[in-house]
Design an enzyme around this catalytic site. Structure first.
Site, PDB file in Angstrom:
ATOM      1  N   GLU A  41      30.285  -1.903  13.785  1.00 50.15           N
ATOM      2  CA  GLU A  41      30.564  -0.637  13.116  1.00 50.15           C
ATOM      3  C   GLU A  41      30.390  -0.796  11.610  1.00 50.15           C
ATOM      4  OE1 GLU A  41      34.636   0.440  12.814  1.00 50.15           O
ATOM      5  OE2 GLU A  41      34.222   2.564  12.452  1.00 50.15           O
ATOM      6  N   GLN A  85      25.624   1.701  14.940  1.00 51.79           N
ATOM      7  CA  GLN A  85      26.907   2.386  15.068  1.00 51.79           C
ATOM      8  C   GLN A  85      27.560   2.545  13.699  1.00 51.79           C
ATOM      9  OE1 GLN A  85      30.879   0.914  16.387  1.00 51.79           O
ATOM     10  NE2 GLN A  85      30.523   2.209  18.190  1.00 51.79           N
ATOM     11  N   CYS A 114      37.522   2.919  17.952  1.00 57.18           N
ATOM     12  CA  CYS A 114      38.184   1.785  17.320  1.00 57.18           C
ATOM     13  C   CYS A 114      39.607   2.154  16.909  1.00 57.18           C
ATOM     14  CB  CYS A 114      37.407   1.317  16.097  1.00 57.18           C
ATOM     15  SG  CYS A 114      38.161  -0.112  15.297  1.00 57.18           S
ATOM     16  N   GLY A 213      34.831  -2.131  28.764  1.00 51.37           N
ATOM     17  CA  GLY A 213      36.217  -2.578  28.870  1.00 51.37           C
ATOM     18  C   GLY A 213      36.490  -3.502  30.030  1.00 51.37           C
ATOM     19  N   ALA A 240      31.569  -6.498  25.732  1.00 49.81           N
ATOM     20  CA  ALA A 240      32.025  -6.975  24.425  1.00 49.81           C
ATOM     21  C   ALA A 240      32.427  -8.440  24.536  1.00 49.81           C
ATOM     22  CB  ALA A 240      33.179  -6.104  23.919  1.00 49.81           C
ATOM     23  N   ARG A 241      33.678  -8.702  24.896  1.00 46.38           N
ATOM     24  CA  ARG A 241      34.189 -10.074  24.855  1.00 46.38           C
ATOM     25  C   ARG A 241      33.431 -11.040  25.764  1.00 46.38           C
ATOM     26  NH1 ARG A 241      39.390  -9.266  26.931  1.00 46.38           N
ATOM     27  NH2 ARG A 241      38.496  -7.282  27.569  1.00 46.38           N
TER      28      ARG A 241
END
Length: 505
Positions: A41, A85, A114, A213, A240-241
């Site tokens: 971001e 983004q 976020c 997620g 993501a992770r």
């Protein structure tokens, strides 16, 4: 979808992650099989001040802030696959930033998920979820104002009905797709993802829905990606992770040992002159519970990409890349023929920039020009500097012996602009400028070169005169280019900080 535009159906994406989604990680994710990669971001206020600069040495396009920091770096390899983004709460500013980058990215995404304070305190990120009218205004402005797809990424709202209603309103703005992080605003990665919410959204709209997620329990390897997509009913999956820990999760051939992956990441970081502290942060995320191992401690202690490469046995690779980049820089410098002056009205101009690292400490072109003028019994050089409003850059004209000299480049500070004009004057006159490697011209005495406040008595210089000269030296802010290892715009990571969860948008 128009030909050549991104399809958001049946794809896997690297999620936007602050401090993780920089160019090396994005390229690595593409190498391992990601279809699309999101940058971290980037805040609209900062991006709106940036200049788009083609970096011929690195073969990148850089968006550079007034303080010379590279806010966003991209390259041809990812041009059709990278999604920019932004964090924004203002339709006009969002459009300005989108138009700035739209020729270099595949799509524009607005962060609406976020929950971190740095994002929400400005009305951005998850704060937008409570203001659907503003969401509509921003997305409509972008959809009408740019030629590439516009998407957004949200978190789920307190109730299923509210979530579905919001996404239906978002769909009507004309966006191409919406990513749904299946957690509430106050939930964190340790909380389980709400697949039922993502599924309900996917069934309620006709645009592609990207599920996000699932890295905690649902996605541990590549085969789990399709399972997560099916259980949520989504068109695509964003990681993501799981990707941060090991980006080879995108590979259909199976996850690779993280040690091998880290070496490939470092090679990209070196090749694209990634900031050392960003490189170190990403490596610490991949090390995870091994961050306190001997290797982990060596990474944490490293201050430069050279030291990081040494920790992984990549010293030779590092040196080879540095030599290649320097050769390209030298070739470009030669081909640009900066030594050819051009008359612009009554001003002699050259394409010259002041690079602090090209001169010894306490030595500057202005100092040499001043000493030369005194030696020739001329009036002291006079500098006239202007600043342009759009990027606050400076350009200076120096007058010596009733003739004017100026660089055609704009500089980040008044002092740098004056130094550049002094370089032009010295080069046109054929006078030494004090660069490293130049023969000693004798213009500046040895004590001045060593930065002392007194000259030798036999030279007959007064103390006051020498202090005036010394005041023309400066220590500039870090510059953008091949030596970003020398920059220290980020604080070194403490050991405990290195393994904390990255703030994901």
């Amino acid at each position: 979808m128009e030909a050549g535009r991104l399809s958001f159906t049946n794809m896997t994406a690297l999620a936007p992650m602050v401090r993780v989604g920089t160019l090396p990680m994005r390229l690595l994710a593409l190498d391992y099989g990601a279809d699309v990669v999101y940058c971290e971001e980037l805040i609209d206020i900062k991006m709106a001040q940036c200049q788009r600069i083609v970096n011929d040495v690195l073969e990148t396009v850089d968006f550079v802030a007034p303080d010379e920091r590279v806010m966003f770096r991209t390259c041809e390899r990812e041009k059709d696959r990278v999604i920019f983004q932004m964090g924004t709460a203002d339709p006009e500013r969002a459009l300005k930033v989108a138009r700035l980058v739209e020729k270099d990215v595949a799509a524009i995404d607005v962060n609406m998920g976020c929950p971190k304070e740095y994002s929400t305190k400005g009305g951005m990120g998850a704060a937008l979820l409570s203001d659907p009218d503003k969401i509509e205004a921003i997305l409509k402005k972008l959809v009408k104002g740019v030629s590439i797809p516009v998407t957004c990424k949200i978190r789920i709202l307190p109730s299923l009905e509210e979530t579905v209603n919001l996404v239906q309103r978002i769909e009507k703005t004309g966006v191409t797709a919406v990513a749904v992080h299946g957690r509430f605003k106050d939930e964190r990665p340790r909380h389980p993802v709400h697949c039922d919410y993502i599924q309900a959204v996917a069934q309620a709209v006709s645009i592609p829905v990207i599920a996000n997620g699932g890295s905690l329990d649902l996605v541990k390897n590549n085969s789990d990606i399709e399972k997560f997509r099916k259980v949520t009913g989504a068109s695509s999956v964003m990681l993501a992770r799981a990707a941060m820990w090991n980006p080879s999760v995108f590979s259909s051939q199976g996850t690779l040992p993280v040690e091998k992956v880290m070496k490939e990441y470092i090679k990209y970081a070196i090749r694209y002159d990634n900031h050392a502290f960003n490189t170190k942060y990403c490596l610490c995320q991949m090390l995870r519970d091994k961050v306190e191992s001997p290797l982990g401690r060596q990474v944490q202690a490293a201050q430069t990409n050279a030291e990081i490469s040494e920790a992984y046995g990549l010293q030779t690779f590092y040196q080879e890349i540095q030599e290649q980049l320097q050769a390209k820089k030298d070739a470009l410098h030669s081909s640009n023929q900066p030594d050819r002056p051009i008359m612009d009205g009554d001003v002699m101009t050259m394409a010259v920039k002041f690079e602090r690292r090209d001169y010894p400490p306490q030595i500057t072109p202005k100092m040499f020009l001043l000493e030369w003028s005194r030696k020739e019994k001329l009036e002291q050089p006079q500098y006239e500097t202007v600043q342009r409003s759009q990027d606050r850059a400076f350009q200076s004209t120096v007058t010596v012996a009733n003739r004017k000299y100026r660089s055609s480049f704009w500089e980040k500070s008044k002092k740098f602009a004056e130094q550049a004009s002094a370089i032009v004057c010295l080069r046109v006159l054929g006078v030494p400028e004090g660069r490293i490697g130049e023969e000693d011209s004798g213009l500046v005495c040895k004590r001045k070169r060593e930065g002392k406040l007194k000259c030798s008595s036999e030279e007959g210089r007064s103390k006051k005169l020498h202090i005036d000269i010394l005041q023309e030296t400066e220590t500039p802010k870090p510059t953008v280019g091949m030596n970003s290892d020398e920059q220290n715009t980020h604080k070194p990571l403490k050991q405990a900080e290195a393994v904390r969860e990255a703030p994901f948008s």
